[in-house]
Scaffold this motif. Structure first.
Motif, short mmCIF file in Angstrom:
data_model
loop_
_atom_site.label_atom_id
_atom_site.label_comp_id
_atom_site.label_asym_id
_atom_site.label_seq_id
_atom_site.Cartn_x
_atom_site.Cartn_y
_atom_site.Cartn_z
N ASN A 81 -0.33 8.44 -1.53
CA ASN A 81 0.41 7.74 -2.59
C ASN A 81 1.86 7.54 -2.15
O ASN A 81 2.48 8.46 -1.61
CB ASN A 81 0.40 8.55 -3.90
N GLY A 82 2.34 6.33 -2.36
CA GLY A 82 3.74 6.05 -2.02
C GLY A 82 3.97 5.73 -0.56
O GLY A 82 5.12 5.54 -0.13
N ALA A 83 2.90 5.64 0.24
CA ALA A 83 3.07 5.41 1.69
C ALA A 83 3.57 4.00 2.00
O ALA A 83 4.16 3.75 3.05
CB ALA A 83 1.75 5.64 2.41
N GLY A 84 3.29 3.06 1.09
CA GLY A 84 3.74 1.67 1.33
C GLY A 84 2.60 0.66 1.42
O GLY A 84 2.83 -0.50 1.77
N LYS A 85 1.38 1.09 1.08
CA LYS A 85 0.22 0.20 1.22
C LYS A 85 0.37 -1.05 0.33
O LYS A 85 0.25 -2.17 0.80
CB LYS A 85 -1.08 0.93 0.84
N THR A 86 0.61 -0.79 -0.96
CA THR A 86 0.70 -1.92 -1.90
C THR A 86 1.85 -2.85 -1.49
O THR A 86 1.70 -4.08 -1.52
CB THR A 86 0.92 -1.41 -3.34
N THR A 87 2.96 -2.26 -1.10
CA THR A 87 4.11 -3.09 -0.72
C THR A 87 3.74 -3.98 0.47
O THR A 87 4.05 -5.18 0.47
CB THR A 87 5.32 -2.20 -0.37
N PHE A 88 3.05 -3.42 1.45
CA PHE A 88 2.67 -4.23 2.61
C PHE A 88 1.71 -5.35 2.19
O PHE A 88 1.86 -6.50 2.61
CB PHE A 88 2.02 -3.36 3.70
N1 LIG Z 1 9.81 -2.65 -6.99
C1 LIG Z 1 10.14 -1.47 -6.45
N2 LIG Z 1 11.39 -0.97 -6.54
C2 LIG Z 1 11.71 0.21 -5.98
N3 LIG Z 1 10.85 0.98 -5.29
C3 LIG Z 1 9.60 0.54 -5.17
C4 LIG Z 1 9.17 -0.71 -5.73
N4 LIG Z 1 7.86 -0.89 -5.42
C5 LIG Z 1 7.48 0.20 -4.71
N5 LIG Z 1 8.52 1.05 -4.57
C6 LIG Z 1 8.50 2.34 -3.84
O1 LIG Z 1 7.99 2.09 -2.57
C7 LIG Z 1 7.21 3.19 -2.10
C8 LIG Z 1 5.87 2.69 -1.64
O2 LIG Z 1 5.13 2.24 -2.78
P1 LIG Z 1 3.71 1.56 -2.66
O3 LIG Z 1 3.26 1.24 -4.04
O4 LIG Z 1 3.77 0.46 -1.67
O5 LIG Z 1 2.86 2.74 -2.06
P2 LIG Z 1 1.28 2.90 -1.97
O6 LIG Z 1 0.98 3.40 -0.59
O7 LIG Z 1 0.61 1.66 -2.41
O8 LIG Z 1 1.03 4.07 -2.97
P3 LIG Z 1 0.06 4.19 -4.23
O9 LIG Z 1 -1.26 4.60 -3.67
O10 LIG Z 1 0.72 5.28 -5.02
O11 LIG Z 1 0.07 2.86 -4.91
C9 LIG Z 1 7.14 4.17 -3.24
O12 LIG Z 1 8.08 5.19 -3.01
C10 LIG Z 1 7.52 3.34 -4.44
O13 LIG Z 1 8.16 4.13 -5.40
#
Ligand SMILES: Nc1ncnc2c1ncn2[C@@H]1O[C@H](COP(=O)(O)OP(=O)(O)OP(=O)(O)O)[C@@H](O)[C@H]1O
Length: 312
Positions: free
Chosen positions: A40-47
């Protein structure tokens, strides 16, 4: 022929002062299923959001089918289907109606795509039921059906297995394999559990704190963690030949440190020991080793965190 679907070069995303995607370099090849694994929070969704054009990089570039400028990327994204976060569904509408709304919103021509997508996702029989009566697994499948409306070549899915019961997990896994095998779809699917995608993906990308920490094929992953009999002898080459000949197996490998890994006979170590001894080979070590996939992932994450701590 160019087989690259996506290429990221130093792709970076910052939110205020936090570096969420940290100079990622990555290539996705046509026709494969990629498991995108991170805690969780690794950056998957953001990528995935960057890939889908729902968010823009702070730095670096993204290429889709060789196009990297804004207009080119927008054009190429028509060849993609995306399910990022939960599918946006209207509970009081049926599956067909939900897909029709999405089709019209996205300007996709031809009503027949709806029945095609329902068929591809195994929802034909429940097409006329309101979505409020759907299980989580069915909703996820409907979300995937929506992502398929434009007949995409490249599908990106964010945690489609998260929260599903074992049946739901099996259904989604089967669906992804089908889409890949029958239609040659390239798929990038995220999960926070490596095990969940082990049977589905052929390539694995591990992400931790916004960085890619490992990229390996299923076969390499198997080699890294698969349980095996580790054999050390005074004559590794002869031992290899003897095992191949007498145990009729090819599932063995000589590692650079001279250890032989045998991926069969785990439940019959005696036969292995006897075979080697009958061939006059002195065995110094013979034991079952191997990691679980989660062990492997945590080992990788641990190694990266340790290296970062040493640096700071
Ligand atoms: N709009 C935003 N503004 C600030 N920080 C953000 C934003 N979107 C994501 N983050 C931060 O970026 C980091 C990566 O989030 P992301 O959702 O990409 O992770 P993830 O690997 O998809 O995790 P999860 O499984 O929890 O969804 C997290 O620390 C999150 O808090």
């Amino acid at each position: 022929m160019n087989s690259t679907v996506l290429e990221a070069h130093n792709l970076t995303k910052k939110y205020k002062h936090s570096l969420v995607i940290d100079h990622i370099n990555l290539r996705i090849e046509k026709g494969k299923i990629y498991g995108f694994i991170g805690q969780n929070g690794a950056g998957k969704t953001t990528f995935l959001r960057l890939t889908a054009g729902l968010s823009f990089p702070t730095d670096g570039t993204l290429e889709l089918w060789g196009q990297r400028n804004r207009t080119g990327l927008q054009e190429q994204r028509k060849r993609m289907g995306c399910l990022i976060e939960s599918p946006a569904l209207y509970p009081n509408l049926t599956a067909v109606q939900n897909l029709e709304v999405q089709r019209l919103q996205r300007g996709i021509p031809g009503k027949s795509v709806i029945s095609d997508c329902l068929r591809m996702t195994g929802l034909t029989d429940t097409a006329k039921k309101p979505v409020r009566n759907f299980s989580l697994g069915m909703r996820q499948r409907l979300g995937i059906a929506a992502a398929l409306l434009n007949n995409p070549e490249f599908l990106i899915l964010d945690e489609p297995i998260n929260g599903l019961d074992p049946n739901g997990i099996v259904e989604i896994r089967r669906l992804l394999k089908d889409l890949n095998q029958k239609y040659g779809m390239t798929i990038l699917v995220s999960s926070h559990i490596l095990e969940e995608l082990y049977q589905t993906a052929s390539q694995f990308i591990l992400i931790h704190k916004g960085r890619i920490i490992d990229e390996l094929s299923g076969r390499e992953l198997d080699e890294q963690c698969k349980r095996h009999i580790a054999i050390k002898t005074n004559q590794p080459q002869n031992a290899l030949l003897s095992l191949e000949k007498h145990l009729h197996t090819e599932h063995l490998r000589l590692m650079p440190d001279g250890t032989i890994r045998l991926y069969e006979y785990l439940d019959d170590i005696e036969t292995v020991a006897r075979t080697l001894s009958d061939s006059g080979i002195l065995v110094t070590t013979l034991n079952v080793s191997g990691d679980t996939l989660e062990d492997y992932f945590l080992r990788k994450v641990g190694a990266v965190s340790h290296a970062q701590n040493l640096k700071s």
